[in-house]
Design a protein around this motif. Structure first.
Motif, PDB file in Angstrom:
ATOM      1  N   LYS A  25      12.415  11.852  -3.172  1.00  0.00           N
ATOM      2  CA  LYS A  25      12.267  10.407  -3.379  1.00  0.00           C
ATOM      3  C   LYS A  25      10.815   9.932  -3.362  1.00  0.00           C
ATOM      4  O   LYS A  25      10.498   8.899  -3.943  1.00  0.00           O
ATOM      5  N   THR A  26       9.937  10.643  -2.663  1.00  0.00           N
ATOM      6  CA  THR A  26       8.558  10.171  -2.501  1.00  0.00           C
ATOM      7  C   THR A  26       7.548  11.265  -2.824  1.00  0.00           C
ATOM      8  O   THR A  26       7.855  12.446  -2.806  1.00  0.00           O
ATOM      9  N   THR A  27       6.331  10.813  -3.104  1.00  0.00           N
ATOM     10  CA  THR A  27       5.182  11.713  -3.239  1.00  0.00           C
ATOM     11  C   THR A  27       4.396  11.666  -1.938  1.00  0.00           C
ATOM     12  O   THR A  27       4.107  10.575  -1.425  1.00  0.00           O
ATOM     13  N   SER A  28       4.041  12.842  -1.403  1.00  0.00           N
ATOM     14  CA  SER A  28       3.366  12.873  -0.098  1.00  0.00           C
ATOM     15  C   SER A  28       2.004  13.570  -0.155  1.00  0.00           C
ATOM     16  O   SER A  28       1.448  13.909   0.888  1.00  0.00           O
ATOM     17  N   PHE A  79       0.828  -1.204   0.000  1.00  0.00           N
ATOM     18  CA  PHE A  79       0.000   0.000   0.000  1.00  0.00           C
ATOM     19  C   PHE A  79       0.863   1.255   0.000  1.00  0.00           C
ATOM     20  O   PHE A  79       0.623   2.191  -0.775  1.00  0.00           O
ATOM     21  N   THR A  80       1.864   1.284   0.871  1.00  0.00           N
ATOM     22  CA  THR A  80       2.699   2.485   0.944  1.00  0.00           C
ATOM     23  C   THR A  80       3.569   2.654  -0.291  1.00  0.00           C
ATOM     24  O   THR A  80       3.840   3.777  -0.712  1.00  0.00           O
ATOM     25  N   ASN A  81       3.997   1.562  -0.899  1.00  0.00           N
ATOM     26  CA  ASN A  81       4.757   1.673  -2.158  1.00  0.00           C
ATOM     27  C   ASN A  81       3.913   2.301  -3.251  1.00  0.00           C
ATOM     28  O   ASN A  81       4.391   3.136  -4.023  1.00  0.00           O
ATOM     29  N   LYS A  82       2.643   1.898  -3.323  1.00  0.00           N
ATOM     30  CA  LYS A  82       1.745   2.468  -4.330  1.00  0.00           C
ATOM     31  C   LYS A  82       1.535   3.953  -4.098  1.00  0.00           C
ATOM     32  O   LYS A  82       1.395   4.730  -5.046  1.00  0.00           O
ATOM     33  N   MET A  83       1.527   4.370  -2.840  1.00  0.00           N
ATOM     34  CA  MET A  83       1.367   5.783  -2.517  1.00  0.00           C
ATOM     35  C   MET A  83       2.648   6.573  -2.775  1.00  0.00           C
ATOM     36  O   MET A  83       2.652   7.578  -3.477  1.00  0.00           O
ATOM     37  N   PRO A  94      -5.809   0.591   9.066  1.00  0.00           N
ATOM     38  CA  PRO A  94      -5.069   0.526  10.338  1.00  0.00           C
ATOM     39  C   PRO A  94      -3.608   0.097  10.153  1.00  0.00           C
ATOM     40  O   PRO A  94      -2.764   0.387  11.005  1.00  0.00           O
ATOM     41  N   ILE A  95      -3.317  -0.583   9.042  1.00  0.00           N
ATOM     42  CA  ILE A  95      -1.942  -0.979   8.736  1.00  0.00           C
ATOM     43  C   ILE A  95      -1.236   0.116   7.954  1.00  0.00           C
ATOM     44  O   ILE A  95      -0.083   0.453   8.224  1.00  0.00           O
ATOM     45  N   ALA A  96      -1.942   0.697   6.989  1.00  0.00           N
ATOM     46  CA  ALA A  96      -1.327   1.698   6.103  1.00  0.00           C
ATOM     47  C   ALA A  96      -0.869   2.933   6.861  1.00  0.00           C
ATOM     48  O   ALA A  96       0.215   3.464   6.606  1.00  0.00           O
ATOM     49  N   THR A 146       1.310  12.442 -10.684  1.00  0.00           N
ATOM     50  CA  THR A 146       1.697  11.643 -11.870  1.00  0.00           C
ATOM     51  C   THR A 146       2.107  12.480 -13.073  1.00  0.00           C
ATOM     52  O   THR A 146       2.654  11.934 -14.026  1.00  0.00           O
ATOM     53  N   VAL A 147       1.851  13.798 -13.072  1.00  0.00           N
ATOM     54  CA  VAL A 147       2.218  14.621 -14.220  1.00  0.00           C
ATOM     55  C   VAL A 147       3.356  15.562 -13.815  1.00  0.00           C
ATOM     56  O   VAL A 147       4.031  15.334 -12.819  1.00  0.00           O
ATOM     57  N   ASN A 148       3.613  16.594 -14.601  1.00  0.00           N
ATOM     58  CA  ASN A 148       4.664  17.557 -14.266  1.00  0.00           C
ATOM     59  C   ASN A 148       4.280  18.924 -14.817  1.00  0.00           C
ATOM     60  O   ASN A 148       3.133  19.140 -15.195  1.00  0.00           O
ATOM     61  N   ARG A 149       5.233  19.840 -14.881  1.00  0.00           N
ATOM     62  CA  ARG A 149       4.889  21.224 -15.254  1.00  0.00           C
ATOM     63  C   ARG A 149       4.347  21.340 -16.675  1.00  0.00           C
ATOM     64  O   ARG A 149       3.674  22.323 -16.992  1.00  0.00           O
ATOM     65  N   LEU A 150       4.594  20.346 -17.545  1.00  0.00           N
ATOM     66  CA  LEU A 150       4.005  20.383 -18.887  1.00  0.00           C
ATOM     67  C   LEU A 150       2.481  20.347 -18.800  1.00  0.00           C
ATOM     68  O   LEU A 150       1.784  20.923 -19.644  1.00  0.00           O
TER      69      LEU A 150
END
Length: 301
Positions: A125-128, A22-26, A210-212, A91-95
């Protein structure tokens, strides 16, 4: 004892598998390529490579307080002190921000577009989903204010995660712009995750959340519950325009309506008739532009 040991092993294995999956997908959500973004917006008539290439642009790199560089582009076709920062979605960027850049340039504004952490050319490294991003936005705001000076009239436009980042910045870090436009934000990260679990995985949230939540806290050092525009928006004193598509099935429009109800002071709500998630402008261009003009008139710009 053997049965108890096997039972504990199964439970622990489930916790770690679910927690890391779950956390990897996030944290490491799959991103779109430049080609995918350009092809989509070109198809909708929202991006023209020749026009974009012809613009005089100032690329910049500023330090994030988290140890990486934030990359962006400043476009100043007008002799004005009016500037707007565009915050893209996940998932996108400045474009992806070029379509909004064009809209605001047509209205006489200079525009700054930039890449969020772990997107485009920026580091991280991560998206938050707004937690760390709100502090990066603060760095961008401070940089452009220093570049332009005290006379600047500054707005911030955000789409999806960028809208969440905008509201968290204004309500939790500093109310540092003259106005904000938030297009299709979620109201709370936890509520959004619960909604996506129901839609995408069709599993009871009690088996996942509760795990995530502790796994995100341990791995990325922030609280899912703390990513809450609904709590932040009550602290925003400056005007806010909230936008959402009625047909959005990724983030429900009801979330933006909740944010509108919680906001005090100058505010405006626009629910577009057409468009899936983050497509309000693409599918309702004239009305979208008109609503922004009305908002500017209401706040004296």
């Amino acid at each position: 004892m053997k049965k108890i040991f096997i039972g504990l092993l199964i439970i622990l294995s489930y916790i770690f598998i679910i927690g890391f999956f779950f956390t990897n997908k996030m944290m490491y959500i799959k991103k779109k390529t430049d080609e995918e973004i350009i092809n989509r917006d070109t198809k909708y008539g929202l991006y023209n490579q020749k026009d974009f290439d012809a613009l005089e642009k100032k690329n910049f790199s500023i330090p994030s307080q988290f140890g990486y560089s934030i990359k962006g582009t400043l476009i100043e076709p007008h002799n004005t002190n009016r500037y707007i920062i565009i915050c893209h979605g996940v998932t996108v960027n400045r474009l992806n921000s070029v379509k909004y850049m064009n809209l605001f340039m047509q209205k006489g504004w200079n525009v700054l577009i930039y890449d969020h952490r772990r997107h485009g050319e920026s580091g991280g490294k991560t998206t938050s989903y707004g937690h760390y991003e709100k502090f990066d936005l603060q760095s961008v705001v401070q940089w452009v204010k220093k570049e332009i000076g005290d006379s600047i009239v500054l707005g911030i436009h955000g789409e999806s995660m960028g809208a969440v980042t905008t509201l968290l910045y204004a309500g939790m870090v500093e109310d540092g712009a003259d106005f904000y436009i938030a297009d299709c934000p979620f109201s709370e990260l936890e509520a959004q995750l619960l909604y996506r679990l129901k839609v995408e995985f069709k599993v009871p949230s009690l088996l996942i959340m509760p795990i995530a939540k502790p796994f995100v806290q341990l791995r990325d050092r922030y609280s899912i519950k703390g990513v809450s525009p609904l709590n932040a928006i009550a602290n925003i004193k400056r005007p806010v325009l909230l936008i959402h598509s009625k047909e959005d099935d990724y983030i429900p429009a009801e979330m933006t309506k909740q944010l509108y109800e919680k906001k005090t002071g100058l505010k405006k709500l626009y629910i577009a008739e057409k468009g899936s998630h983050a497509m309000s402008y693409a599918e309702n261009r004239e009305e979208y532009s008109k609503v922004i003009d009305e908002f500017f008139a209401e706040i004296g710009l």
